[in-house]
Design a protein around this motif. Structure first.
Motif, PDB file in Angstrom:
ATOM      1  N   ARG A  93       0.813  -1.219   0.000  1.00 19.11           N
ATOM      2  CA  ARG A  93       0.000   0.000   0.000  1.00 19.11           C
ATOM      3  C   ARG A  93       0.845   1.266   0.000  1.00 19.11           C
ATOM      4  NH1 ARG A  93      -3.151  -3.453   3.249  1.00 19.11           N
ATOM      5  NH2 ARG A  93      -1.985  -2.830   5.073  1.00 19.11           N
ATOM      6  N   LEU A  94       2.159   1.088   0.094  1.00 20.50           N
ATOM      7  CA  LEU A  94       3.039   2.257   0.008  1.00 20.50           C
ATOM      8  C   LEU A  94       3.641   2.313  -1.392  1.00 20.50           C
ATOM      9  CD1 LEU A  94       5.028   2.198   3.388  1.00 20.50           C
ATOM     10  CD2 LEU A  94       2.766   3.125   2.905  1.00 20.50           C
ATOM     11  N   TYR A 102      11.208   4.793   4.049  1.00 20.04           N
ATOM     12  CA  TYR A 102      10.997   4.192   5.367  1.00 20.04           C
ATOM     13  C   TYR A 102      12.289   3.570   5.896  1.00 20.04           C
ATOM     14  CZ  TYR A 102       8.642   1.166   8.842  1.00 20.04           C
ATOM     15  OH  TYR A 102       8.224   0.530   9.983  1.00 20.04           O
ATOM     16  N   PHE A 103      12.938   2.795   5.032  1.00 18.95           N
ATOM     17  CA  PHE A 103      14.173   2.147   5.468  1.00 18.95           C
ATOM     18  C   PHE A 103      15.307   3.151   5.634  1.00 18.95           C
ATOM     19  CE2 PHE A 103      13.969  -2.648   5.242  1.00 18.95           C
ATOM     20  CZ  PHE A 103      12.627  -2.660   5.519  1.00 18.95           C
ATOM     21  N   LEU A 106      14.759   4.677   9.007  1.00 16.55           N
ATOM     22  CA  LEU A 106      15.073   3.742  10.089  1.00 16.55           C
ATOM     23  C   LEU A 106      16.577   3.568  10.246  1.00 16.55           C
ATOM     24  CD1 LEU A 106      12.332   1.007   9.637  1.00 16.55           C
ATOM     25  CD2 LEU A 106      12.559   2.660  11.487  1.00 16.55           C
TER      26      LEU A 106
ATOM     27  N   GLN B   8      12.988   6.589  16.148  1.00 19.79           N
ATOM     28  CA  GLN B   8      12.642   5.351  15.441  1.00 19.79           C
ATOM     29  C   GLN B   8      11.185   4.976  15.690  1.00 19.79           C
ATOM     30  OE1 GLN B   8      15.599   2.712  17.015  1.00 19.79           O
ATOM     31  NE2 GLN B   8      17.202   3.478  15.655  1.00 19.79           N
ATOM     32  N   ILE B  11       8.974   7.045  13.520  1.00 20.26           N
ATOM     33  CA  ILE B  11       9.067   6.655  12.101  1.00 20.26           C
ATOM     34  C   ILE B  11       8.174   5.435  11.843  1.00 20.26           C
ATOM     35  CG2 ILE B  11      10.581   5.706  10.321  1.00 20.26           C
ATOM     36  CD1 ILE B  11      12.896   7.280  11.672  1.00 20.26           C
ATOM     37  N   VAL B  12       8.304   4.435  12.717  1.00 19.12           N
ATOM     38  CA  VAL B  12       7.512   3.214  12.527  1.00 19.12           C
ATOM     39  C   VAL B  12       6.026   3.514  12.716  1.00 19.12           C
ATOM     40  CG1 VAL B  12       7.107   0.850  13.328  1.00 19.12           C
ATOM     41  CG2 VAL B  12       9.429   1.758  13.279  1.00 19.12           C
ATOM     42  N   LYS B  15       4.564   5.324   9.696  1.00 15.45           N
ATOM     43  CA  LYS B  15       4.426   4.418   8.550  1.00 15.45           C
ATOM     44  C   LYS B  15       3.255   3.470   8.751  1.00 15.45           C
ATOM     45  CE  LYS B  15       4.897   0.323   6.672  1.00 15.45           C
ATOM     46  NZ  LYS B  15       4.440  -0.937   7.268  1.00 15.45           N
ATOM     47  N   GLU B  16       3.125   2.906   9.956  1.00 16.05           N
ATOM     48  CA  GLU B  16       2.052   1.936  10.196  1.00 16.05           C
ATOM     49  C   GLU B  16       0.689   2.595  10.071  1.00 16.05           C
ATOM     50  OE1 GLU B  16       2.488  -0.991  10.052  1.00 16.05           O
ATOM     51  OE2 GLU B  16       4.450  -1.525  10.867  1.00 16.05           O
ATOM     52  N   LYS B  18      -0.068   5.286   8.307  1.00 13.02           N
ATOM     53  CA  LYS B  18      -0.302   5.595   6.896  1.00 13.02           C
ATOM     54  C   LYS B  18      -0.752   4.334   6.159  1.00 13.02           C
ATOM     55  CE  LYS B  18       2.819   8.170   4.491  1.00 13.02           C
ATOM     56  NZ  LYS B  18       4.146   8.303   3.843  1.00 13.02           N
ATOM     57  N   ASP B  19      -0.006   3.254   6.414  1.00 12.76           N
ATOM     58  CA  ASP B  19      -0.293   1.978   5.776  1.00 12.76           C
ATOM     59  C   ASP B  19      -1.711   1.513   6.136  1.00 12.76           C
ATOM     60  OD1 ASP B  19       0.074  -0.312   4.373  1.00 12.76           O
ATOM     61  OD2 ASP B  19       1.845  -0.990   5.459  1.00 12.76           O
ATOM     62  N   ARG B  22      -4.567   3.362   4.568  1.00 10.71           N
ATOM     63  CA  ARG B  22      -4.744   3.108   3.141  1.00 10.71           C
ATOM     64  C   ARG B  22      -5.440   1.771   2.902  1.00 10.71           C
ATOM     65  NH1 ARG B  22       0.834   5.071   0.305  1.00 10.71           N
ATOM     66  NH2 ARG B  22       0.631   7.259   0.835  1.00 10.71           N
ATOM     67  N   ASP B  23      -5.599   1.002   3.966  1.00  9.31           N
ATOM     68  CA  ASP B  23      -6.242  -0.297   3.827  1.00  9.31           C
ATOM     69  C   ASP B  23      -7.742  -0.102   3.966  1.00  9.31           C
ATOM     70  OD1 ASP B  23      -7.048  -2.864   3.801  1.00  9.31           O
ATOM     71  OD2 ASP B  23      -5.985  -3.490   5.620  1.00  9.31           O
ATOM     72  N   GLU B 232       3.249  -8.953   8.086  1.00 11.90           N
ATOM     73  CA  GLU B 232       4.590  -8.631   7.591  1.00 11.90           C
ATOM     74  C   GLU B 232       5.385  -9.896   7.310  1.00 11.90           C
ATOM     75  OE1 GLU B 232       7.070  -5.610   8.170  1.00 11.90           O
ATOM     76  OE2 GLU B 232       5.832  -4.290   9.400  1.00 11.90           O
ATOM     77  N   LEU B 241      12.790  -5.501   7.815  1.00 13.47           N
ATOM     78  CA  LEU B 241      12.539  -4.449   8.802  1.00 13.47           C
ATOM     79  C   LEU B 241      13.428  -4.623  10.026  1.00 13.47           C
ATOM     80  CD1 LEU B 241      10.818  -2.055   9.825  1.00 13.47           C
ATOM     81  CD2 LEU B 241       9.210  -3.721  10.736  1.00 13.47           C
TER      82      LEU B 241
END
Ligand SMILES: Nc1ncnc2c1ncn2[C@@H]1O[C@H](COP(=O)(O)OP(=O)(O)OP(=O)(O)O)[C@@H](O)[C@H]1O
Ligand SMILES: [Mg+2]
Lengths: 244, 416
Positions: A93-94, A102-103, A106, B8, B11-12, B15-16, B18-19, B22-23, B232, B241
């Protein structure tokens, strides 16, 4: 740059000990491509995982860029880029850019550095037109190239490629091989595992043949050919495995 | 070091989220579906209860003389008497008289809800002050309409009897009081204005909100949780990851936070949708429930903290489940099992009386949270219970976090 000292990995499987990697030692110098060759289940991925710190060696030490893989695992992960082969995973979805970003974040990169790297890597891999599309719709080759970019976004000194061309067509494989050659030119230290002997012959300076976790033979490619009295790595590999 | 962790972590987390947003499927199931379902649910309940009252005030019935099977004609003297004197007592009642060959069959077939069985010389006896007239009501107890119709008709009969009696007494001596005893009741807060009445007495709020809120806080994050690790793993993104420079602990913490956020969001969405549906359907309890709802601040804070601890406990459990599963399917079937737990425990509190709570229930997770919300909403500020439950829930949450961290640092986490 990368040193393994008597590394052994024992798994507990159904209450029995299973030795996946036994007493493995090698080192890779800066700017060198080292091949890890073995049949299915030989212990290649397990070795990669130990270097990437997601598994801890049961015995022995691993040192990457001067950091110990157990005591200093976070620093080790920062100076390596790992590409796990087979069916590589991206966040569907990204977009490709978001996956790579993202990486990058991180691994501690700032936005400027990330943008520069993405610019560079998308040029190299021909990702330009795809960067802002969601990865769910990508072909296998596109996914692999995006994963590649994602794995090395932080420009790591050491690169671990676990069967990087598995499942790719000839053209896509060729691109990947070219890229690995470029990395070597940039002075990167590369560990490559593969089933494809042609690939190994084309890329590697030195190699190690592993079977059921045991080291059967190692050295420069010429060395291996001499030892086995063969003309190609493929023949050498088959001869060594059969003898065992 | 701390800075790095938060960096960190965020950031995670970003992202989660946003992800996840979108679902579309999971957003629909977590937020949109309840927003639609609850109003529909309420409207349907409202409609069917309306139709029951409709039927009760337009009852299908017949009148039969004892010993016979077929109805009296709609033009009979007896029916005329009922229509003019008895049924007319209630303004709303509009009887739908059905003539039938055999009243028993008609009842069984649902053609009528009830039959009135009267004596043969009903008309003579009813005007004879020395006699008592028996009227038997036979109703269809299989249907709600039958039950309500019967009670409406019996009430009307009693009212008519009272009216007749009153006439007769008045004829004898107009000074006799017809209401020798009058009883009336006042609630505490009605009786004394210096008593601050907290909470609400809306049964629907007291019954549904504590249960629903607790269930959603516990398992509202289940669908996202399955995706967070098992998903994941299934898509082969988990190992890459974990091989980045981020620490496992910051990745774990961010995923933990995402589950907590989702459980709260889904709970808020549900409560909102209930409130909206109550307002939309102009439910009788809605207006009064809200105008009288006054909650003490400290009580609200304690309940929110209890909810937070419950969320922490369950987010941990869900993370453990998803981390020990290799595929989404496996994680989903595991979380289905865990979903029943809060449901069963929450339903067990249904008939608990808030002024009579046993202290041992404080130790039961989920249960103690439902009770805490009930206490708050009912306005029974039992602070000992609220604090006690909080202390115990903190312990559960810490245990859960501890086990989760353990699970997450296991090597088997990455392997399939
Ligand atoms: N977590 C684990 N628990 C138990 N056994 C494991 C675990 N991981 C790997 N193994 C076993 O260790 C052996 C080596 O596995 P590994 O994945 O390293 O092989 P490989 O050389 O990468 O093979 P392939 O070419 O198929 O990728 C296999 O027999 C595998 O079943
Ligand atoms: Mg492998």
């Amino acid at each position: 740059m990368l040193t393994l000292d008597n590394v052994t990995k024992v798994f507990r499987k159904n209450d029995k000990n299973f030795v996946a990697v036994e007493d493995l030692s090698f080192n890779i110098n800066k700017g060198e491509i080292f091949g890890l060759i073995g049949t299915n289940g030989a212990g290649k991925t397990t070795t990669m995982r130990m270097i990437a710190t997601t598994l801890k060696p049961t015995y022995g030490q691993i040192n990457v860029c001067g950091f110990d893989s157990v005591k200093d695992d976070a620093n080790v992960r920062k100076c390596i880029g790992v590409l796990y082969g087979g069916d590589t995973g991206l966040y569907d979805r990204l977009t490709a850019r978001e996956n790579i970003e993202y990486f990058g974040r991180l691994n501690g990169l700032n936005d400027d550095a990330i943008n520069k790297q993405i610019e560079y890597l998308s040029e190299v891999f021909g990702l330009k037109g795809y960067l802002d599309r969601r990865c769910g719709s990508f072909s296998r080759g596109m996914k692999q190239k995006t994963s590649f970019a994602r794995a090395i976004i932080h420009n790591p000194q050491v690169m671990l490629f676990d069967e990087p061309t598995a499942g790719l067509d000839i053209l896509a494989s060729e691109e990947v091989i070219d890229f690995i050659k470029q990395c070597k030119k940039l002075g990167k230290t590369i560990l490559l595992s593969s089933h494809n002997m042609q690939e190994v012959e084309e890329l590697c300076d030195r190699a190690l043949i592993i079977d059921h976790g045991k080291t059967l033979c190692s050295g420069t490619l010429e060395n291996i050919l001499q030892q086995t009295n063969t003309n190609s790595i493929k023949e050498a590999f088959i001869k060594i495995i059969k003898k065992d | 070091m701390k800075n790095k962790f938060f960096n960190q972590f965020s950031i995670v987390l970003k992202k989660e989220l946003k992800d996840a947003f979108r679902d579309k499927k999971s957003i629909f199931a977590t937020f949109i579906l309840p927003l639609i379902l609850f109003p529909i649910f309420f409207v349907i309940i409202g409609m069917s209860s309306n139709s029951i009252t409709d039927k009760a005030i337009n009852p299908k019935l017949t009148i039969v003389t004892t010993g016979t099977e077929s109805s009296l004609s709609v033009n009979s003297q007896e029916y005329k008497y009922f229509e003019e004197n008895i049924f007319s007592i209630s303004d709303d009642l509009k009887v739908n008289y059905v003539e039938c060959e055999n009243f028993k069959d008609a009842l069984i077939n649902g053609d009528i809800y009830l039959a009135l069985i009267i004596e043969e010389n009903f008309l003579n006896n009813i005007n004879d002050v020395t006699k008592s007239v028996n009227i038997q009501v036979i109703y269809d107890d299989r249907s709600t309409s039958g039950n309500t119709t019967a009670s409406v008709i019996v009430e009307v009969l009693n009212a008519y009897s009272d009216a007749l009696l009153q006439d007769r007494v008045e004829e004898l001596d107009p000074d006799i009081s017809m209401t020798p005893v009058v009883g009336s009741s006042l609630s505490l807060s009605q009786a004394f204005d210096d008593i601050q009445r907290y909470g609400t007495d809306s049964t629907i709020l007291l019954l549904i909100i504590p249960m629903l809120l607790t269930m959603l806080i516990s398992i509202g994050g289940a669908s996202i949780a399955t995706d967070l690790v098992a998903g994941e793993k299934e898509r082969n993104t988990f190992e890459p990851l974990l091989s980045t420079g981020a620490s496992r602990f910051s990745i774990l913490s961010a995923k933990y936070a995402v589950i907590i956020i989702f459980s709260f969001l889904s709970a808020i969405a549900e409560v909102l949708s209930i409130l909206i549906s109550m307002l939309v359907t102009k439910d009788m309890f809605a207006t009064s429930a809200f105008s009288s709802l006054y909650l003490p601040f400290s009580g609200v804070i304690l309940v929110v903290l209890n909810l937070l601890m419950l969320a922490a406990l369950f987010s941990g459990l869900l993370l453990i489940l998803t981390s020990t599963s290799n595929t989404l399917k496996e994680a989903q079937s595991k979380s289905t099992v865990i979903m029943f737990l809060p449901m069963i425990i929450a339903f067990a509190t249904m008939y608990t009386d808030v002024t009579d709570i046993s202290l041992w229930s404080m130790c039961l997770p989920i249960y103690n949270v439902v009770i805490s919300i009930k206490l708050l909403l009912a306005g029974v500020m039992n602070y000992a219970y609220l604090w006690g439950a909080l202390a115990i829930n903190v312990i559960y949450a810490i245990l859960s976090v501890f086990v989760t961290v353990k699970t997450f640092s296991k090597e088997s986490l990455i392997t399939k």
